[in-house]
Design a protein around this motif. Structure first.
Motif, mmCIF file in Angstrom:
data_model
loop_
_atom_site.group_PDB
_atom_site.id
_atom_site.type_symbol
_atom_site.label_atom_id
_atom_site.label_comp_id
_atom_site.label_asym_id
_atom_site.label_seq_id
_atom_site.Cartn_x
_atom_site.Cartn_y
_atom_site.Cartn_z
ATOM 1 N N GLY A 190 0.786 -1.220 0.000
ATOM 2 C CA GLY A 190 0.000 0.000 0.000
ATOM 3 C C GLY A 190 0.817 1.268 0.000
ATOM 4 O O GLY A 190 0.261 2.368 -0.080
ATOM 5 N N VAL A 191 2.139 1.164 0.098
ATOM 6 C CA VAL A 191 3.014 2.347 0.138
ATOM 7 C C VAL A 191 3.730 2.459 -1.204
ATOM 8 O O VAL A 191 4.726 1.769 -1.445
ATOM 9 C CB VAL A 191 4.028 2.252 1.303
ATOM 10 N N ASN A 192 3.204 3.302 -2.070
ATOM 11 C CA ASN A 192 3.871 3.529 -3.350
ATOM 12 C C ASN A 192 4.875 4.677 -3.216
ATOM 13 O O ASN A 192 5.118 5.187 -2.117
ATOM 14 C CB ASN A 192 2.841 3.826 -4.454
ATOM 15 N N THR A 193 5.438 5.086 -4.330
ATOM 16 C CA THR A 193 6.465 6.130 -4.289
ATOM 17 C C THR A 193 5.912 7.438 -3.739
ATOM 18 O O THR A 193 6.559 8.110 -2.923
ATOM 19 C CB THR A 193 7.047 6.356 -5.692
ATOM 20 N N THR A 194 4.714 7.809 -4.171
ATOM 21 C CA THR A 194 4.130 9.081 -3.720
ATOM 22 C C THR A 194 3.865 9.070 -2.225
ATOM 23 O O THR A 194 4.189 10.032 -1.513
ATOM 24 C CB THR A 194 2.825 9.356 -4.485
ATOM 25 N N ILE A 195 3.282 7.993 -1.715
ATOM 26 C CA ILE A 195 2.992 7.916 -0.280
ATOM 27 C C ILE A 195 4.286 7.897 0.525
ATOM 28 O O ILE A 195 4.418 8.597 1.541
ATOM 29 C CB ILE A 195 2.139 6.676 0.026
ATOM 30 N N ALA A 196 5.270 7.114 0.085
ATOM 31 C CA ALA A 196 6.549 7.047 0.807
ATOM 32 C C ALA A 196 7.245 8.405 0.820
ATOM 33 O O ALA A 196 7.744 8.852 1.861
ATOM 34 C CB ALA A 196 7.447 5.994 0.169
ATOM 35 N N ALA A 197 7.272 9.081 -0.335
ATOM 36 C CA ALA A 197 7.919 10.390 -0.404
ATOM 37 C C ALA A 197 7.184 11.407 0.450
ATOM 38 O O ALA A 197 7.813 12.253 1.102
ATOM 39 C CB ALA A 197 7.980 10.864 -1.858
ATOM 40 N N THR A 198 5.861 11.345 0.479
ATOM 41 C CA THR A 198 5.082 12.283 1.289
ATOM 42 C C THR A 198 5.363 12.088 2.765
ATOM 43 O O THR A 198 5.587 13.060 3.505
ATOM 44 C CB THR A 198 3.582 12.100 1.012
ATOM 45 N N VAL A 199 5.361 10.850 3.214
ATOM 46 C CA VAL A 199 5.611 10.560 4.637
ATOM 47 C C VAL A 199 6.993 11.036 5.055
ATOM 48 O O VAL A 199 7.160 11.695 6.090
ATOM 49 C CB VAL A 199 5.439 9.047 4.903
ATOM 50 N N VAL A 200 8.003 10.729 4.243
ATOM 51 C CA VAL A 200 9.376 11.105 4.603
ATOM 52 C C VAL A 200 9.561 12.614 4.498
ATOM 53 O O VAL A 200 10.246 13.223 5.335
ATOM 54 C CB VAL A 200 10.383 10.368 3.701
ATOM 55 N N ALA A 201 8.957 13.248 3.505
ATOM 56 C CA ALA A 201 9.103 14.698 3.356
ATOM 57 C C ALA A 201 8.467 15.434 4.529
ATOM 58 O O ALA A 201 9.010 16.441 5.013
ATOM 59 C CB ALA A 201 8.477 15.161 2.045
ATOM 60 N N GLU A 202 7.318 14.968 4.997
ATOM 61 C CA GLU A 202 6.632 15.646 6.088
ATOM 62 C C GLU A 202 7.266 15.340 7.445
ATOM 63 O O GLU A 202 7.356 16.221 8.302
ATOM 64 C CB GLU A 202 5.152 15.244 6.098
ATOM 65 N N ILE A 203 7.711 14.111 7.658
ATOM 66 C CA ILE A 203 8.296 13.745 8.953
ATOM 67 C C ILE A 203 9.756 14.162 9.031
ATOM 68 O O ILE A 203 10.225 14.611 10.076
ATOM 69 C CB ILE A 203 8.157 12.232 9.197
ATOM 70 N N GLY A 204 10.486 14.015 7.942
ATOM 71 C CA GLY A 204 11.910 14.331 7.971
ATOM 72 C C GLY A 204 12.715 13.152 8.489
ATOM 73 O O GLY A 204 12.514 12.009 8.064
ATOM 74 N N ASP A 205 13.603 13.421 9.395
ATOM 75 C CA ASP A 205 14.453 12.379 9.959
ATOM 76 C C ASP A 205 13.638 11.544 10.949
ATOM 77 O O ASP A 205 13.441 11.924 12.108
ATOM 78 C CB ASP A 205 15.665 13.006 10.650
ATOM 79 N N ILE A 206 13.160 10.394 10.512
ATOM 80 C CA ILE A 206 12.292 9.558 11.350
ATOM 81 C C ILE A 206 13.054 9.007 12.541
ATOM 82 O O ILE A 206 12.475 8.784 13.613
ATOM 83 C CB ILE A 206 11.696 8.419 10.509
ATOM 84 N N THR A 207 14.364 8.822 12.403
ATOM 85 C CA THR A 207 15.142 8.231 13.490
ATOM 86 C C THR A 207 15.315 9.173 14.676
ATOM 87 O O THR A 207 15.862 8.769 15.699
ATOM 88 C CB THR A 207 16.525 7.796 12.977
ATOM 89 N N ARG A 208 14.853 10.416 14.567
ATOM 90 C CA ARG A 208 14.945 11.314 15.723
ATOM 91 C C ARG A 208 13.969 10.916 16.821
ATOM 92 O O ARG A 208 14.090 11.372 17.959
ATOM 93 C CB ARG A 208 14.692 12.759 15.294
ATOM 94 N N PHE A 209 12.999 10.082 16.484
ATOM 95 C CA PHE A 209 12.080 9.553 17.480
ATOM 96 C C PHE A 209 12.727 8.345 18.157
ATOM 97 O O PHE A 209 13.159 7.415 17.475
ATOM 98 C CB PHE A 209 10.749 9.154 16.839
ATOM 99 N N GLU A 210 12.779 8.374 19.468
ATOM 100 C CA GLU A 210 13.464 7.315 20.208
ATOM 101 C C GLU A 210 12.738 5.984 20.137
ATOM 102 O O GLU A 210 13.360 4.930 20.275
ATOM 103 C CB GLU A 210 13.633 7.739 21.672
ATOM 104 N N ASN A 211 11.435 5.998 19.965
ATOM 105 C CA ASN A 211 10.663 4.760 19.868
ATOM 106 C C ASN A 211 9.453 5.017 18.981
ATOM 107 O O ASN A 211 9.084 6.173 18.715
ATOM 108 C CB ASN A 211 10.237 4.265 21.260
ATOM 109 N N PRO A 212 8.814 3.948 18.492
ATOM 110 C CA PRO A 212 7.678 4.148 17.572
ATOM 111 C C PRO A 212 6.493 4.851 18.212
ATOM 112 O O PRO A 212 5.715 5.507 17.509
ATOM 113 C CB PRO A 212 7.323 2.725 17.134
ATOM 114 N N ARG A 213 6.337 4.743 19.527
ATOM 115 C CA ARG A 213 5.215 5.415 20.180
ATOM 116 C C ARG A 213 5.317 6.927 20.036
ATOM 117 O O ARG A 213 4.299 7.619 19.911
ATOM 118 C CB ARG A 213 5.171 5.032 21.664
ATOM 119 N N GLN A 214 6.535 7.452 20.053
ATOM 120 C CA GLN A 214 6.710 8.886 19.858
ATOM 121 C C GLN A 214 6.287 9.307 18.455
ATOM 122 O O GLN A 214 5.660 10.354 18.268
ATOM 123 C CB GLN A 214 8.168 9.277 20.104
ATOM 124 N N LEU A 215 6.604 8.490 17.460
ATOM 125 C CA LEU A 215 6.194 8.795 16.081
ATOM 126 C C LEU A 215 4.671 8.744 15.950
ATOM 127 O O LEU A 215 4.058 9.601 15.310
ATOM 128 C CB LEU A 215 6.854 7.821 15.113
#
Length: 369
Positions: A231-256
């Motif tokens: 369900g995650v195509n290029t557009t959805i993946a790019a949108t999520v990463v563009a809006e969130i940015g560096d996902i690894t800045r969240f220490e755990n998935p609950r923070q995300l």
């Protein structure tokens, strides 16, 4: 020893109101004045504030003026925080709002440690956000154009009854439609059709631009890895990463999950626990994309040819995460639906768990230099 000055900035298009809070709990809070919103005026302000061995620390609310001021101050070597307006503590009974009071409030709260800075994107990240958000606006324009055309036909008693809208067969029916008595009515119909075509062409152009921009993007490996999820195509993946940015800045998935606003609100006291609707406190576009991706998990687990083609080059660890997520979320979707949960709640639950999987994939994907 340098003394810290906590500087609150109330930023507008053409001017900035400046307030200063001196270090220490009992330090003076004073209104410095109003300066022009320009690089030279900000430079002069920093030179004034650094006199007498002072070290200014700036903060201002995120707003329509963007991150240019933040980048300018950081480039000059100063600390600058951008804070979310929704996360600023405010007095319920305060009925007076001025630029001066806003700047003083920011300075006081910044000194007290009551403000939480947001993650600020660099220029490359912001450029990708602009592209993604422009595509979202173009998709909204397509929706509006289609609705206007269908509403026009409905007013004149013309409805398509042999299938779904906007299929090839429906478009042929529209192309052959010549049932308007007056010439100018037919002209209106043709213009509404052209508006749909032009809006769809704009979306196609932006989709191609996204594909091209991702190639040299810093977060391109993460976008590529996220496509291992169903369900995650290029557009959805790019949108999520563009809006969130560096996902690894969240220490755990609950923070995300919390940042995305996918956790339930709560109003509990004593032994009483009350949980309500989603907080929706985070990024609306990223949250919408995850909910959209969650629709695909209503189908049985399957690795079809398109999925295998786009994930063949990915590490086995990432593909295993994608398959595990698919089997788990498909079962989760069916279990929740079987209990009679409303579909919006089911999709929110799937999107919440999908956010955790995205966090795991991003953490295990090295970025390009």
């Amino acid at each position: 020893m340098n003394k810290t000055l906590y500087v609150g900035l109330d930023v507008h298009k053409d001017r900035i109101a400046v307030a200063v809070a001196e270090d220490g709990r009992g330090g003076e809070i004073r209104f410095h004045g109003v300066i022009a919103n320009s690089a030279d005026a900000v430079l002069r302000l920093t030179k004034t504030l650094t006199r007498n061995d002072h070290r200014p620390s700036f903060c201002y609310e995120a707003g329509p003026c963007g991150y240019g001021l933040h980048r300018h101050l950081v480039k000059l070597g100063f600390e600058c925080a951008v804070v979310s307006p929704a996360m600023i503590p405010r007095k319920v009974g305060d009925r007076i709002k001025t630029d001066r009071r806003d700047a003083e409030m920011l300075a006081r709260l910044w000194r007290a440690g009551e403000l939480t800075p947001i993650w600020t994107p660099d220029e490359e990240q912001e450029a990708m956000r602009d592209l993604i958000r422009t595509r979202k606006q173009a998709m909204d324009a397509v929706k509006v154009a289609k609705q206007q055309l269908l509403s026009f036909l409905l007013r004149h008693g013309l409805t398509y009854e042999t299938g779904s809208y906007w299929t090839q067969r429906h478009r042929r029916w529209l192309a052959e439609l010549r049932r308007f008595r007056f010439t100018h009515q037919q002209l209106v119909f043709e213009e509404l059709k052209r508006a749909v075509d032009q809006a769809e062409e704009r979306v196609a152009t932006l989709d191609q631009a996204i594909e091209t921009a991702i190639v040299d993007w810093h977060f391109a490996p993460v976008v590529d890895a996220l496509r291992a999820l169903r369900g995650v195509n290029t557009t959805i993946a790019a949108t999520v990463v563009a809006e969130i940015g560096d996902i690894t800045r969240f220490e755990n998935p609950r923070q995300l999950m919390s940042w995305l606003g996918l956790v339930p609100s709560e109003h509990s006291s004593g032994s009483t626990v009350r949980r309500g609707r989603l907080t929706k406190a985070g990024n609306a576009l990223a949250r919408t994309m995850l909910v959209e991706a969650g629709w695909s998990y209503r189908h049985p687990p399957k690795e079809g040819h398109p999925y295998l083609k786009r994930s063949a080059h990915l590490p086995q660890e990432i593909k295993d995460i994608g398959w595990k997520a698919q089997t788990r979320l498909c079962k989760r979707y069916r279990d929740l639906s079987r209990t009679g949960k409303p579909q919006p709640r089911v999709l929110a639950a799937i999107a919440r768990e999908l956010a955790g999987v995205i966090w795991d994939i991003a953490r295990k994907t090295p970025l390009t230099a």
